[in-house]
Design an enzyme around this catalytic site. Structure first.
Site, PDB file in Angstrom:
ATOM      1  N   ASP A  43       3.307  -4.608   6.591  1.00  0.00           N
ATOM      2  CA  ASP A  43       4.274  -3.694   5.945  1.00  0.00           C
ATOM      3  C   ASP A  43       4.830  -2.650   6.914  1.00  0.00           C
ATOM      4  O   ASP A  43       6.041  -2.505   7.043  1.00  0.00           O
ATOM      5  CB  ASP A  43       3.709  -3.077   4.645  1.00  0.00           C
ATOM      6  CG  ASP A  43       2.448  -2.256   4.785  1.00  0.00           C
ATOM      7  OD1 ASP A  43       1.842  -2.236   5.880  1.00  0.00           O
ATOM      8  OD2 ASP A  43       2.060  -1.612   3.774  1.00  0.00           O
ATOM      9  N   LEU A 133      -8.656  -1.904  -3.123  1.00  0.00           N
ATOM     10  CA  LEU A 133      -7.806  -2.256  -4.269  1.00  0.00           C
ATOM     11  C   LEU A 133      -6.829  -1.121  -4.585  1.00  0.00           C
ATOM     12  O   LEU A 133      -6.237  -1.082  -5.664  1.00  0.00           O
ATOM     13  CB  LEU A 133      -8.669  -2.583  -5.492  1.00  0.00           C
ATOM     14  CG  LEU A 133      -9.631  -3.764  -5.298  1.00  0.00           C
ATOM     15  CD1 LEU A 133     -10.519  -3.943  -6.522  1.00  0.00           C
ATOM     16  CD2 LEU A 133      -8.862  -5.060  -5.019  1.00  0.00           C
ATOM     17  N   SER A 135      -7.053   2.278  -5.144  1.00  0.00           N
ATOM     18  CA  SER A 135      -7.214   3.306  -6.182  1.00  0.00           C
ATOM     19  C   SER A 135      -6.444   4.557  -5.790  1.00  0.00           C
ATOM     20  O   SER A 135      -5.960   5.292  -6.657  1.00  0.00           O
ATOM     21  CB  SER A 135      -8.685   3.621  -6.389  1.00  0.00           C
ATOM     22  OG  SER A 135      -9.250   4.042  -5.178  1.00  0.00           O
ATOM     23  N   ASP A 181       1.139  -0.777  -1.017  1.00  0.00           N
ATOM     24  CA  ASP A 181       0.347  -0.389  -2.190  1.00  0.00           C
ATOM     25  C   ASP A 181       1.237   0.257  -3.251  1.00  0.00           C
ATOM     26  O   ASP A 181       1.272  -0.157  -4.402  1.00  0.00           O
ATOM     27  CB  ASP A 181      -0.760   0.601  -1.790  1.00  0.00           C
ATOM     28  CG  ASP A 181      -1.613   0.083  -0.645  1.00  0.00           C
ATOM     29  OD1 ASP A 181      -1.587  -1.135  -0.392  1.00  0.00           O
ATOM     30  OD2 ASP A 181      -2.284   0.894   0.007  1.00  0.00           O
TER      31      ASP A 181
HETATM   32  C1  GLA Z   1      -3.627  -0.640   3.359  1.00  0.00           C
HETATM   33  C2  GLA Z   1      -2.335   0.156   3.491  1.00  0.00           C
HETATM   34  C3  GLA Z   1      -1.116  -0.748   3.304  1.00  0.00           C
HETATM   35  C4  GLA Z   1      -1.189  -1.960   4.224  1.00  0.00           C
HETATM   36  C5  GLA Z   1      -2.573  -2.636   4.128  1.00  0.00           C
HETATM   37  C6  GLA Z   1      -2.759  -3.713   5.154  1.00  0.00           C
HETATM   38  O1  GLA Z   1      -3.755  -1.126   2.052  1.00  0.00           O
HETATM   39  O2  GLA Z   1      -2.312   1.203   2.548  1.00  0.00           O
HETATM   40  O3  GLA Z   1       0.062  -0.012   3.519  1.00  0.00           O
HETATM   41  O4  GLA Z   1      -0.875  -1.621   5.550  1.00  0.00           O
HETATM   42  O5  GLA Z   1      -3.631  -1.704   4.279  1.00  0.00           O
HETATM   43  O6  GLA Z   1      -1.846  -4.729   4.958  1.00  0.00           O
END
Ligand code: GLA
Length: 391
Positions: A43, A133, A135, A181
């Site tokens: 991302d 996950l 939170s 997320d």
């Molecule tokens: C965490 C970060 C996301 C992403 C993932 C790895 O969840 O909050 O932005 O970079 O790691 O893909």
């Protein structure tokens, strides 16, 4: 924004709010956790991801206060945290969870969105924290919705909602996360995966295969340095992009690997290989899902995990062992670590014939070697963050 009717959650949170603050809540919101289905550390490198919201939530109740004072309480916390509005900066120790709501309150001002000058806020969750996950993003988005509501605004477009949450996390919590997320949690719909092409960002929905099940095995292993290690990977990616003279690592093509690898030290070359191939895996998984090919989807999930294990080095022996077991299990298409890594959870894509007994057997075998019994959740792709009616 969808308004959901949900009596049990509504009643429990409103009652707890009344008990703690001695007054009625006037806003209630619920936000789900998420799984990263595929697209690991793509991302913030300008790539794509596929995520899904899950049917485990953070619930937040709030009311506006005319005094310039912020009072915050989490169901698992020892006491109400109270701060004058003009001293709402960073908090530490057992109050550190409050940096998320405080960060959102500050982010609302940065986005020139309405916010209350004082509030009481109550948080509860049935979503494990520290499991990868999200939170924290769920908390951010539920808080943003209730604070906007008590400031008189009960609508916000999901893309802005996601950016407010991410801004809070980047600037006020201090984690340089991407949009996965918050973007997933803001846009999710039941039965769908959220695809994010992060350079826009552009959000779209992809049907989650009806005949497949989503399982999460939370190792319960929390690496003390998770945030630091995440930031270190983020820095390594930035450094590689700088050395290669590109804005985004995901603009590099897998076929040109010999060209870019020759320009990088070995460690950075491995990090870039993970990111570039992973972005390609998002494309391949999208194609496989489109063709209804779950076996191929599962194989790509395992490939993703192997790359985390060997190239990005954000896995752990416990995560690797769970993926090894799941990958050899009848009825499981594939599995991989989900989220930032360095502990947390594995997500598995399974056929309906994969039963809870089989999942438990895997958990028990895992506990014999690794000491900790994983928390096992069978999850469904759920709706995103929303205000709930208070009655
Ligand atoms: C965490 C970060 C996301 C992403 C993932 C790895 O969840 O909050 O932005 O970079 O790691 O893909």
């Amino acid at each position: 924004m969808v308004i959901v009717r949900m009596k049990p959650v509504r009643a429990a949170a409103a009652e707890a709010f009344r008990e703690i603050f001695g007054r009625e809540a006037t806003a209630l919101a619920r936000a789900p956790g998420r799984v990263e289905f595929i697209g690991n550390h793509t991302d913030y490198n300008g790539g794509s991801v596929l995520g899904a919201a899950i049917d485990r939530h953070v619930t937040v109740a709030a009311a506006r206060s005319e005094q310039r004072r912020l009072r915050l309480f989490t169901k698992d916390g020892p006491a109400v945290l109270e701060l004058p509005s003009d001293q709402a900066t960073r908090v530490t120790g057992s109050d550190a969870w409050a940096n998320y709501p405080l960060g959102v309150w500050r982010a609302l001002a940065d986005f020139q969105l309405p916010r209350p000058e004082g509030f009481d806020l109550y948080v509860s969750a049935n979503l494990p924290s520290g499991a990868g996950l999200s939170s924290s993003a769920a908390l951010e988005l539920a808080v943003a919705l209730v604070l906007l509501k008590i400031a008189g605004r009960d609508r916000i477009d999901p893309a802005t909602l996601a950016q407010v949450g991410r801004h809070a996390e980047n600037h006020y919590v201090g984690v340089p996360c991407g949009i996965l997320d918050q973007g997933t949690i803001a846009h999710a719909r039941a039965g769908q995966l959220v695809r994010i092409d992060c350079q826009g960002p552009v959000f779209s929905l992809v049907p989650f295969p009806e005949q497949a099940a989503l399982w999460v095995f939370n190792t319960r292993e929390k690496h003390a340095l998770v945030d630091g290690l995440y930031a270190e990977r983020h820095r390594e990616c930035q450094q590689a992009a700088q050395l290669l003279g590109v804005n985004w690592l995901c603009d590099l093509r897998p076929a040109e690997r010999p060209v870019w690898e020759a320009q990088l030290p070995a460690l950075l070359a491995r990090r870039v290989r993970h990111v570039v191939d992973e972005n390609d895996r998002v494309r391949r998984v999208s194609d496989a899902l489109g063709a209804g090919n779950l076996a191929e989807t599962g194989r790509i999930l395992v490939e993703s995990h192997r790359s985390s294990q060997h190239n990005f080095e954000n896995s752990t022996p416990a995560l690797d062992a769970l993926v090894d077991q799941l990958a050899n299990e009848r009825g499981v298409y594939g599995a991989r670590l989900t989220g930032g890594g360095f502990g947390g959870a594995v997500v598995a894509l399974a056929a309906p014939e994969f039963t809870r007994q089989a999942a438990q057997r895997i958990g028990e075998r895992h506990a014999q070697v690794h000491g900790l019994q994983p928390e096992i959740l069978e999850l469904h792709a759920a709706d995103g963050a929303a205000l709930l009616e208070l009655g």
